[in-house]
Design an enzyme around this catalytic site. Structure first.
Site, PDB file in Angstrom:
ATOM      1  N   LYS A  48      -1.176  -3.841   0.537  1.00 20.99           N
ATOM      2  CA  LYS A  48      -1.622  -4.632  -0.628  1.00 20.99           C
ATOM      3  C   LYS A  48      -0.436  -5.019  -1.521  1.00 20.99           C
ATOM      4  O   LYS A  48      -0.355  -6.141  -1.975  1.00 20.99           O
ATOM      5  CB  LYS A  48      -2.604  -3.829  -1.499  1.00 20.99           C
ATOM      6  CG  LYS A  48      -3.966  -3.606  -0.919  1.00 20.99           C
ATOM      7  CD  LYS A  48      -4.968  -3.179  -1.989  1.00 20.99           C
ATOM      8  CE  LYS A  48      -4.580  -1.932  -2.759  1.00 20.99           C
ATOM      9  NZ  LYS A  48      -4.633  -0.688  -2.004  1.00 20.99           N
ATOM     10  N   ARG A  75     -12.018  -0.125  -8.146  1.00 18.90           N
ATOM     11  CA  ARG A  75     -12.045   0.890  -7.083  1.00 18.90           C
ATOM     12  C   ARG A  75     -13.388   1.595  -7.044  1.00 18.90           C
ATOM     13  O   ARG A  75     -13.629   2.401  -6.149  1.00 18.90           O
ATOM     14  CB  ARG A  75     -10.961   1.923  -7.347  1.00 18.90           C
ATOM     15  CG  ARG A  75      -9.687   1.767  -6.514  1.00 18.90           C
ATOM     16  CD  ARG A  75      -8.800   2.920  -6.894  1.00 18.90           C
ATOM     17  NE  ARG A  75      -7.718   3.220  -6.021  1.00 18.90           N
ATOM     18  CZ  ARG A  75      -6.492   2.716  -6.124  1.00 18.90           C
ATOM     19  NH1 ARG A  75      -6.240   1.782  -6.999  1.00 18.90           N
ATOM     20  NH2 ARG A  75      -5.540   3.142  -5.324  1.00 18.90           N
ATOM     21  N   ARG A 107       6.947   5.183   3.744  1.00 20.45           N
ATOM     22  CA  ARG A 107       7.111   4.156   2.706  1.00 20.45           C
ATOM     23  C   ARG A 107       8.130   4.606   1.657  1.00 20.45           C
ATOM     24  O   ARG A 107       8.150   5.755   1.249  1.00 20.45           O
ATOM     25  CB  ARG A 107       5.756   3.920   2.034  1.00 20.45           C
ATOM     26  CG  ARG A 107       5.760   2.855   0.983  1.00 20.45           C
ATOM     27  CD  ARG A 107       4.389   2.327   0.738  1.00 20.45           C
ATOM     28  NE  ARG A 107       3.522   3.261   0.028  1.00 20.45           N
ATOM     29  CZ  ARG A 107       2.316   2.943  -0.411  1.00 20.45           C
ATOM     30  NH1 ARG A 107       1.836   1.732  -0.198  1.00 20.45           N
ATOM     31  NH2 ARG A 107       1.584   3.822  -1.049  1.00 20.45           N
ATOM     32  N   ARG A 149       7.210   7.958  -3.200  1.00 23.60           N
ATOM     33  CA  ARG A 149       6.212   8.291  -4.210  1.00 23.60           C
ATOM     34  C   ARG A 149       5.634   9.678  -3.940  1.00 23.60           C
ATOM     35  O   ARG A 149       5.414  10.036  -2.796  1.00 23.60           O
ATOM     36  CB  ARG A 149       5.091   7.245  -4.201  1.00 23.60           C
ATOM     37  CG  ARG A 149       5.395   6.058  -5.086  1.00 23.60           C
ATOM     38  CD  ARG A 149       4.440   4.923  -4.877  1.00 23.60           C
ATOM     39  NE  ARG A 149       3.035   5.321  -4.795  1.00 23.60           N
ATOM     40  CZ  ARG A 149       2.038   4.454  -4.633  1.00 23.60           C
ATOM     41  NH1 ARG A 149       2.288   3.169  -4.542  1.00 23.60           N
ATOM     42  NH2 ARG A 149       0.794   4.871  -4.550  1.00 23.60           N
ATOM     43  N   ARG A 174      -6.301  10.791  -0.374  1.00 24.21           N
ATOM     44  CA  ARG A 174      -6.492   9.444  -0.941  1.00 24.21           C
ATOM     45  C   ARG A 174      -7.355   8.586  -0.022  1.00 24.21           C
ATOM     46  O   ARG A 174      -8.195   7.807  -0.487  1.00 24.21           O
ATOM     47  CB  ARG A 174      -5.126   8.771  -1.173  1.00 24.21           C
ATOM     48  CG  ARG A 174      -4.371   9.400  -2.321  1.00 24.21           C
ATOM     49  CD  ARG A 174      -2.931   8.918  -2.373  1.00 24.21           C
ATOM     50  NE  ARG A 174      -2.817   7.518  -2.727  1.00 24.21           N
ATOM     51  CZ  ARG A 174      -1.711   6.798  -2.546  1.00 24.21           C
ATOM     52  NH1 ARG A 174      -0.639   7.347  -2.012  1.00 24.21           N
ATOM     53  NH2 ARG A 174      -1.689   5.535  -2.888  1.00 24.21           N
TER      54      ARG A 174
END
Ligand code: AMP
Length: 225
Positions: A13, A88, A127, A160, A171
């Site tokens: 995203k 969300r 990531r 992160r 998550r």
């Protein structure tokens, strides 16, 4: 024009929202980025949200929605905006529906990036992000030109805290349970599901083809103001 970009954590995203908004010239509003910025700034909201975010949970609807209201009131949103990571939950979806009606905004365009969970875990563990400009990299398929450094400003890339495997699984579970019904909420809207397990440029080509009519409208709206 209002775009809602959906998809599980790690589906791309962030990368697609940058590409889309550079092209359309509208802001990308990521509630996750806003919450992280609040934490960096040391605000009460940011500190309270941080512990929830570090555990892979969702920050309260009211807190996030009021933060969004303040952001949408800024002048750069007047020709449209893209929401990344909001709504969300179904209460958030109903909240933004009403807000957009109040603002007289046109119907939303919903884009849903769909990616297999096992691909997501692998992708998110590798990531990395630039803490200064926000550029996202991936050690598997989107490596920085220089090892560990941002291509744009040379800053040391970070991982992160919520991109570790146990947190990632938490998550993804949260996404399925809570956000799935939000997609059902938008089933009758301008909804497009896009297969997201593809190189970013290829994905963007498909998105651009879907959004081409919106591009024309944004240019017309700018011409009138
Ligand atoms: P993201 O950067 O979109 O993956 O968001 C990172 C984290 O911020 C999420 O795991 C949540 O803890 C929190 N967050 C971001 N957006 C929302 C939202 N719309 N509602 C509740 N929590 C959110």
């Amino acid at each position: 024009m209002v775009l809602l970009l959906f998809g599980p954590p790690g589906c791309g995203k962030g990368t697609q929202s940058r590409l889309i908004t550079n092209w359309l010239g509208i802001p990308a509003i990521s509630t996750g980025e806003m919450l992280r910025a609040e934490y960096e700034a040391g605000t009460g909201l940011g500190i309270a949200a941080h512990s929830i975010m570090s555990n892979g949970g969702l920050v309260g609807d009211d807190v996030v929605s009021q933060m969004l209201v303040r952001r949408l009131a800024l002048s750069d949103c007047r020709h449209g905006f893209l929401l990344d990571g909001y709504p969300r939950t179904v209460p958030q979806a109903k909240f933004v529906d009403n807000l957009l009606i109040e603002k007289g905004a046109p119907p939303v365009q919903v884009l849903h990036l769909d990616v297999n969970p096992s691909v997501l875990v692998k992708r998110m563990s590798s990531r990395r992000q630039c803490p200064v400009c926000g550029q996202i990299y991936n050690l598997v398929n989107q490596r920085p030109k220089r090892e560990g450094l941002c291509d744009d400003d040379g800053t040391v890339l970070i991982r992160r805290k919520d991109d570790h495997e146990s947190i990632i699984r938490e998550r993804l579970k949260g996404y399925d349970q809570v956000t799935g019904p939000v997609l059902a909420h938008y089933a009758s809207a301008n909804y497009r599901r896009i297969h997201g397990d593809r190189p970013p440029a290829e994905l963007f080509d498909e998105i651009a083809a879907i959004l081409e009519p919106c591009f024309v409208k944004v240019r017309q709206s700018r011409g009138r103001h």
